[in-house]
Design an enzyme around this catalytic site. Structure first.
Site, PDB file in Angstrom:
ATOM      1  N   GLY A   1      -8.848 -10.185   2.819  1.00 49.65           N
ATOM      2  CA  GLY A   1      -8.443  -9.060   2.304  1.00 49.65           C
ATOM      3  C   GLY A   1      -8.741  -8.784   0.907  1.00 49.65           C
TER       4      GLY A   1
ATOM      5  N   ASN B   1       6.372  -2.122   1.249  1.00 48.59           N
ATOM      6  CA  ASN B   1       5.387  -3.137   1.352  1.00 48.59           C
ATOM      7  C   ASN B   1       5.278  -3.858   0.269  1.00 48.59           C
ATOM      8  OD1 ASN B   1       2.997  -4.557   2.597  1.00 48.59           O
ATOM      9  ND2 ASN B   1       2.082  -2.789   3.096  1.00 48.59           N
TER      10      ASN B   1
ATOM     11  N   TYR C   1      -1.774  -6.609  -5.036  1.00 47.03           N
ATOM     12  CA  TYR C   1      -2.411  -5.572  -5.786  1.00 47.03           C
ATOM     13  C   TYR C   1      -2.092  -5.912  -7.312  1.00 47.03           C
ATOM     14  CZ  TYR C   1      -3.198  -2.997  -1.573  1.00 47.03           C
ATOM     15  OH  TYR C   1      -3.536  -2.690  -0.275  1.00 47.03           O
TER      16      TYR C   1
ATOM     17  N   VAL D   1      -5.948  -6.034   7.385  1.00 48.77           N
ATOM     18  CA  VAL D   1      -6.710  -7.534   7.942  1.00 48.77           C
ATOM     19  C   VAL D   1      -5.657  -7.691   9.128  1.00 48.77           C
ATOM     20  CG1 VAL D   1      -6.825  -9.989   7.595  1.00 48.77           C
ATOM     21  CG2 VAL D   1      -7.442  -8.281   5.764  1.00 48.77           C
TER      22      VAL D   1
END
Length: 169
Positions: A103, A130, A137, A93
């Site tokens: 996202g 990241n 997630y 995104v």
């Protein structure tokens, strides 16, 4: 967090979308500090998405007539589950649209597709540094596979293995 706008749509990519998708891939590579690894081009992507033997599937996230996000996946297969799955190669995104749920909507769209087709799982990778993506997630219930190492043959290593096979008797 600004709420997701009602006019956000997820649609399969067309040939006409490929240049914009490629541009977003370059943006992703820059974000991941991997731009030097982008060596393919739009024609390569078109071949693998729309050619005789399509192997990739691309979805575009549209907002107000503009592609602001994409996902690229392909099918894999689990011999233990005896079911296919989705391997998510990329989800991206644009920075100015992050934090609004786009996202998440794209990832949940693929999850729904995977579940409705009776596939066994969806998996992907994330760079260790990241943290925002890792947190995202994990907030969805995804779990890291800490017991597995990934290996890759590419370039000269791949060529050498192919040539070694040809030399076997």
């Amino acid at each position: 967090m600004e709420p997701i706008q009602d006019n956000f749509k997820i649609l399969p990519a067309t040939r006409d979308d490929m240049q914009k998708v490629y541009d977003l891939i370059v943006e992703l590579a820059e974000y991941e500090k991997l731009k030097h690894m982008v060596i393919g081009d739009v024609k390569d992507m078109e071949k693998w998405a729309f050619g005789e033997d399509p192997v990739i599937f691309i979805n575009c996230g549209w907002l107000n007539g503009k592609i602001i996000a994409y996902s690229l996946h392909f099918r894999n297969y689990s011999t233990f589950l005896c079911k296919p799955g989705i391997y998510l190669e990329d989800i991206y995104v644009q920075p100015e649209y992050r934090g609004r749920g786009y996202g998440k909507k794209m990832l949940l769209y693929l999850s729904k597709l995977c579940y409705e087709k009776g596939y066994g799982r969806m998996e992907w990778q994330v760079l260790k540094w990241n943290k925002p993506s890792i947190d995202f997630y994990e907030s969805l219930g995804a779990e890291p596979l800490n017991e597995w190492l990934q290996y890759r043959l590419v370039g000269d290593s791949l060529k050498k293995c192919a040539e070694n096979f040809d030399q076997l008797k």
